[in-house]
Scaffold this active site. Structure first.
Site, PDB file in Angstrom:
ATOM      1  N   GLY A 255       0.834  -1.195   0.000  1.00 27.44           N
ATOM      2  CA  GLY A 255       0.000   0.000   0.000  1.00 27.44           C
ATOM      3  C   GLY A 255       0.867   1.242   0.000  1.00 27.44           C
ATOM      4  N   LEU A 256       0.230   2.378  -0.148  1.00 30.77           N
ATOM      5  CA  LEU A 256       0.957   3.647  -0.180  1.00 30.77           C
ATOM      6  C   LEU A 256       1.681   3.904   1.140  1.00 30.77           C
ATOM      7  CD1 LEU A 256      -1.757   5.914  -1.848  1.00 30.77           C
ATOM      8  CD2 LEU A 256       0.390   5.181  -2.897  1.00 30.77           C
TER       9      LEU A 256
ATOM     10  N   SER B 207      -0.142   4.249   4.727  1.00 31.71           N
ATOM     11  CA  SER B 207      -1.468   3.631   4.569  1.00 31.71           C
ATOM     12  C   SER B 207      -1.870   2.817   5.791  1.00 31.71           C
ATOM     13  CB  SER B 207      -1.492   2.739   3.324  1.00 31.71           C
ATOM     14  OG  SER B 207      -0.530   1.703   3.429  1.00 31.71           O
ATOM     15  N   GLY B 208      -0.898   2.502   6.658  1.00 29.06           N
ATOM     16  CA  GLY B 208      -1.189   1.720   7.859  1.00 29.06           C
ATOM     17  C   GLY B 208      -0.589   0.335   7.852  1.00 29.06           C
ATOM     18  N   LYS B 209       0.245   0.028   6.869  1.00 29.57           N
ATOM     19  CA  LYS B 209       0.815  -1.316   6.738  1.00 29.57           C
ATOM     20  C   LYS B 209       1.587  -1.746   7.976  1.00 29.57           C
ATOM     21  CE  LYS B 209       3.312  -0.256   3.219  1.00 29.57           C
ATOM     22  NZ  LYS B 209       2.956   1.180   3.281  1.00 29.57           N
ATOM     23  N   SER B 210       2.511  -0.902   8.418  1.00 25.98           N
ATOM     24  CA  SER B 210       3.377  -1.275   9.539  1.00 25.98           C
ATOM     25  C   SER B 210       2.578  -1.458  10.823  1.00 25.98           C
ATOM     26  CB  SER B 210       4.461  -0.212   9.744  1.00 25.98           C
ATOM     27  OG  SER B 210       5.340  -0.178   8.630  1.00 25.98           O
TER      28      SER B 210
ATOM     29  N   SER C 169       6.068  -1.781  -1.929  1.00 27.58           N
ATOM     30  CA  SER C 169       6.122  -2.667  -3.111  1.00 27.58           C
ATOM     31  C   SER C 169       5.169  -2.196  -4.202  1.00 27.58           C
ATOM     32  CB  SER C 169       5.836  -4.123  -2.721  1.00 27.58           C
ATOM     33  OG  SER C 169       4.807  -4.266  -1.786  1.00 27.58           O
TER      34      SER C 169
END
Length: 292
Positions: free
Chosen positions: A129-130, A133-136, A203
């Site tokens: 995701g950007l 975006s909240g991935k971590s 990615s």
């Protein structure tokens, strides 16, 4: 580039020019020792490594000219820029490139025996995701939830892997691809060991994510692509590292979403609406999907 082989059309990235033929001496010229790259110019002949955005079924040119030949097309001009032949085809691992003079050392343990003895099973969860975006945050919550429940899990965070594993890489398209290749191999090893590898990387290129998926498919390991679909304006409003502010000010060129494109997944196993779902709820949903 666009790649056309037989009736199949897909996209491909030139990873490297491995050699260039010196037609005068009929010898292959290799990249300079200690660094540097080769380039192919008009009418040059070379051996090139391509990375496709989807699996390509091909034949050796000597066996089938229709499915053993291909062309590369400049997608901006629609001009054919190269023609190639497939010399050999094998059942090698998707991660076949390796150091010279090495062979794979097999374990005395079958994966099933290892997992049964440890009472676990491995997989890779790939969060994309950007930036912001909240991935971590979701990845950390998922890791904690799994480990607390007695499951082996380890988080491979985009910033963390650049402390050591990819500390020598920048943020060019080539370096991003190499970073993802490295992380994908590490994730596959963790998954094979019976650990749930939780990858949180921007990615942005579909071809790079496809490579990670193919590595796991070839090894018979579960791979879940999770798109943290958070609108750009929400990510920019969060901006915990100040990346978007720097990109808007022109001091951080190439930031995904501002100066570089993000290729959204088209077939992710899960989509999380980052502006609507909290990290805890998202982690719980991912944990249920893993157990399922």
């Amino acid at each position: 580039y666009g790649l056309k082989c037989g009736a199949r059309s897909l996209r491909a990235t030139v990873e490297a020019v491995d050699s260039r033929m010196d037609v005068g001496r009929l010898e292959e010229e290799r990249p300079p020792v200690g660094g540097g790259r080769l380039a192919l110019r008009l009418n040059d002949i070379g051996r090139v490594r391509l990375r496709c955005d989807a699996p390509l079924i091909a034949d050796a040119y000597a066996d089938n000219r229709a499915t053993g030949a291909f062309i590369l097309v400049d997608e901006r001009t629609n001009d054919t820029v190269a023609a190639g032949m497939v010399r050999t085809v094998g059942d090698r691992d998707a991660g076949a490139p390796h150091s010279p003079d090495v062979t794979w050392s097999p374990s005395e343990l079958e994966r099933s025996a290892r997992w049964a003895a440890l009472g676990t099973s491995g997989a890779t969860v790939w969060l994309t995701g950007l930036p912001a975006s909240g991935k971590s945050t979701i990845a950390a919550a998922l890791e904690a939830r799994l480990v607390t429940a007695g499951r082996s899990a380890y988080r491979l965070d985009g910033d963390n892997v650049r402390h050591g594993l990819s500390g020598d890489l920048g943020f060019s398209a080539e370096d991003r691809a190499e970073n993802i290749r490295r992380v994908a191999h590490v994730a596959r090893l963790l998954a094979d060991s019976g650990t749930v590898a939780i990858v949180s990387l921007v990615s942005p290129a579909a071809a790079d994510r496809a490579l990670a998926r193919e590595l796991h498919r070839a090894a018979g390991l579960p791979f879940l692509e999770v798109w943290i679909d958070t609108p750009l304006e929400v990510c920019e409003a969060r901006d915990p590292k100040g990346l978007y502010a720097r990109a808007r000010a022109g001091t951080l060129p190439g930031l995904t979403g501002i100066g570089a494109p993000y290729e959204a997944p088209t077939a992710a196993e899960l989509v999380v609406r980052g502006a609507e779902v909290g990290a805890g709820e998202a982690a719980e949903r991912l944990a249920r999907e893993l157990l399922r």
